[in-house]
Design a protein around this motif. Structure first.
Motif, PDB file in Angstrom:
ATOM      1  N   ASN A  65      32.825 -28.857  11.559  1.00 56.71           N
ATOM      2  CA  ASN A  65      32.616 -27.556  10.663  1.00 56.71           C
ATOM      3  C   ASN A  65      31.304 -27.327  10.595  1.00 56.71           C
ATOM      4  OD1 ASN A  65      32.909 -25.800   8.513  1.00 56.71           O
ATOM      5  ND2 ASN A  65      34.665 -26.659   7.693  1.00 56.71           N
ATOM      6  N   CYS A  66      31.104 -26.171  11.325  1.00 58.47           N
ATOM      7  CA  CYS A  66      29.662 -25.772  11.282  1.00 58.47           C
ATOM      8  C   CYS A  66      29.134 -25.233  10.025  1.00 58.47           C
ATOM      9  CB  CYS A  66      29.432 -24.515  12.139  1.00 58.47           C
ATOM     10  SG  CYS A  66      27.582 -24.076  12.240  1.00 58.47           S
ATOM     11  N   THR A  67      28.105 -25.672   9.346  1.00 55.35           N
ATOM     12  CA  THR A  67      27.509 -25.624   8.208  1.00 55.35           C
ATOM     13  C   THR A  67      27.351 -24.165   7.841  1.00 55.35           C
ATOM     14  OG1 THR A  67      25.273 -26.237   8.343  1.00 55.35           O
ATOM     15  CG2 THR A  67      26.959 -28.147   7.552  1.00 55.35           C
ATOM     16  N   HIS A  68      27.093 -23.293   8.974  1.00 57.38           N
ATOM     17  CA  HIS A  68      26.766 -21.759   8.879  1.00 57.38           C
ATOM     18  C   HIS A  68      27.990 -21.170   8.041  1.00 57.38           C
ATOM     19  CE1 HIS A  68      25.824 -17.690  10.580  1.00 57.38           C
ATOM     20  NE2 HIS A  68      25.154 -17.825   9.393  1.00 57.38           N
ATOM     21  N   LEU A  69      28.923 -20.943   8.977  1.00 57.01           N
ATOM     22  CA  LEU A  69      30.029 -20.173   8.590  1.00 57.01           C
ATOM     23  C   LEU A  69      31.468 -20.594   8.973  1.00 57.01           C
ATOM     24  CD1 LEU A  69      28.859 -16.550   9.333  1.00 57.01           C
ATOM     25  CD2 LEU A  69      29.151 -17.516   7.106  1.00 57.01           C
ATOM     26  N   GLY A  70      31.385 -22.239   9.342  1.00 64.00           N
ATOM     27  CA  GLY A  70      32.609 -22.913   9.294  1.00 64.00           C
ATOM     28  C   GLY A  70      33.485 -23.284  10.718  1.00 64.00           C
ATOM     29  N   GLN A  83      26.803 -28.106  19.669  1.00 61.59           N
ATOM     30  CA  GLN A  83      26.422 -26.738  19.830  1.00 61.59           C
ATOM     31  C   GLN A  83      27.686 -25.663  19.194  1.00 61.59           C
ATOM     32  OE1 GLN A  83      25.165 -26.431  23.826  1.00 61.59           O
ATOM     33  NE2 GLN A  83      23.212 -27.504  23.594  1.00 61.59           N
ATOM     34  N   CYS A  84      26.962 -24.905  18.222  1.00 54.99           N
ATOM     35  CA  CYS A  84      27.948 -24.121  17.664  1.00 54.99           C
ATOM     36  C   CYS A  84      28.199 -22.651  18.618  1.00 54.99           C
ATOM     37  CB  CYS A  84      27.852 -23.552  16.025  1.00 54.99           C
ATOM     38  SG  CYS A  84      29.106 -22.752  15.258  1.00 54.99           S
ATOM     39  N   PRO A  85      29.383 -22.287  18.809  1.00 59.01           N
ATOM     40  CA  PRO A  85      29.438 -21.181  19.817  1.00 59.01           C
ATOM     41  C   PRO A  85      29.276 -19.869  19.114  1.00 59.01           C
ATOM     42  CG  PRO A  85      31.692 -22.080  19.381  1.00 59.01           C
ATOM     43  CD  PRO A  85      30.659 -22.979  18.852  1.00 59.01           C
ATOM     44  N   CYS A  86      29.411 -19.968  17.839  1.00 60.01           N
ATOM     45  CA  CYS A  86      29.618 -18.797  17.035  1.00 60.01           C
ATOM     46  C   CYS A  86      28.201 -17.872  16.870  1.00 60.01           C
ATOM     47  CB  CYS A  86      30.106 -19.088  15.605  1.00 60.01           C
ATOM     48  SG  CYS A  86      31.970 -19.541  15.660  1.00 60.01           S
ATOM     49  N   HIS A  87      27.270 -18.616  16.508  1.00 65.13           N
ATOM     50  CA  HIS A  87      25.949 -18.037  16.272  1.00 65.13           C
ATOM     51  C   HIS A  87      24.708 -18.728  16.928  1.00 65.13           C
ATOM     52  CE1 HIS A  87      28.849 -16.977  13.188  1.00 65.13           C
ATOM     53  NE2 HIS A  87      28.470 -15.664  13.310  1.00 65.13           N
ATOM     54  N   GLY A  88      24.969 -19.871  17.580  1.00 62.16           N
ATOM     55  CA  GLY A  88      23.951 -20.728  18.143  1.00 62.16           C
ATOM     56  C   GLY A  88      23.583 -21.818  17.610  1.00 62.16           C
ATOM     57  N   SER A  89      23.844 -22.316  16.450  1.00 56.82           N
ATOM     58  CA  SER A  89      23.600 -23.372  15.629  1.00 56.82           C
ATOM     59  C   SER A  89      23.435 -24.613  16.496  1.00 56.82           C
ATOM     60  CB  SER A  89      24.012 -23.700  14.353  1.00 56.82           C
ATOM     61  OG  SER A  89      23.814 -22.708  13.422  1.00 56.82           O
ATOM     62  N   ARG A  90      22.444 -25.500  16.481  1.00 60.35           N
ATOM     63  CA  ARG A  90      22.581 -26.673  17.162  1.00 60.35           C
ATOM     64  C   ARG A  90      22.205 -28.103  16.395  1.00 60.35           C
ATOM     65  NH1 ARG A  90      20.602 -25.722  23.186  1.00 60.35           N
ATOM     66  NH2 ARG A  90      21.676 -23.791  23.739  1.00 60.35           N
TER      67      ARG A  90
HETATM   68 FE1  FES Z   1      28.049 -22.007  13.595  1.00 59.51          FE
HETATM   69 FE2  FES Z   1      27.354 -19.607  12.758  1.00 59.51          FE
HETATM   70  S1  FES Z   1      29.419 -20.598  12.453  1.00 59.51           S
HETATM   71  S2  FES Z   1      26.335 -20.853  13.827  1.00 59.51           S
END
Ligand code: FES
Length: 137
Positions: A65-70, A83-90
């Protein structure tokens, strides 16, 4: 045969697959070292378990669960990162942020073998990556 208690007093549960069936630990441990195995964890949140080089389970699981927007995200074995596909967090293999916009390390859960099964419990100690109280507790 005594069926394991599925839900512990501490809110822990036994790891299940996507269909809600208990996953035998032997099934996960049959995977090669370095594998990140996705299971249904606490609150049915998808959670990565890591097979260590000695064919045991890493004592913590990483919540998918990505700590950016989930968003949920895959493990990339070539880059050795989540590697999060939504906004590129790694994130590194322990769930530390390598690249934002994610603001925080990935949430951890505690992982223990219980007979044939895998118990997943809320993380209660300090965050071993920061040496501080976990942000999610
Ligand atoms: Fe993962 Fe935005 S939700 S980078």
């Amino acid at each position: 045969f005594v069926a394991p208690t599925e839900v512990g007093e501490d809110g822990s549960i036994l790891a299940k697959d996507i269909n809600g069936n208990l996953i035998p630990a032997s099934q996960i441990l049959a995977e090669p070292p370095g594998t990140r195995a996705l299971v249904a964890g606490l609150g049915a949140e998808p959670t990565y378990l890591t097979i260590q080089s000695d064919d045991t389970l890493h004592p913590w699981g990483i919540v998918d669960n990505c700590t950016h927007l989930g968003c949920t995200f895959p493990w990339n074995p070539n880059d050795n990162q989540f590697q999060c596909p939504c906004h590129g967090s790694r994130y590194d293999p322990d769930g530390r942020v390598v690249r934002g916009p994610a603001p925080l390390p990935l949430k951890l859960v505690s992982v223990n073998l219980e007979g044939e099964y895998i118990r997943i419990s809320p993380w209660t100690g300090i965050d071993p990556r920061t040496g501080q109280k976990p942000w999610w507790v």
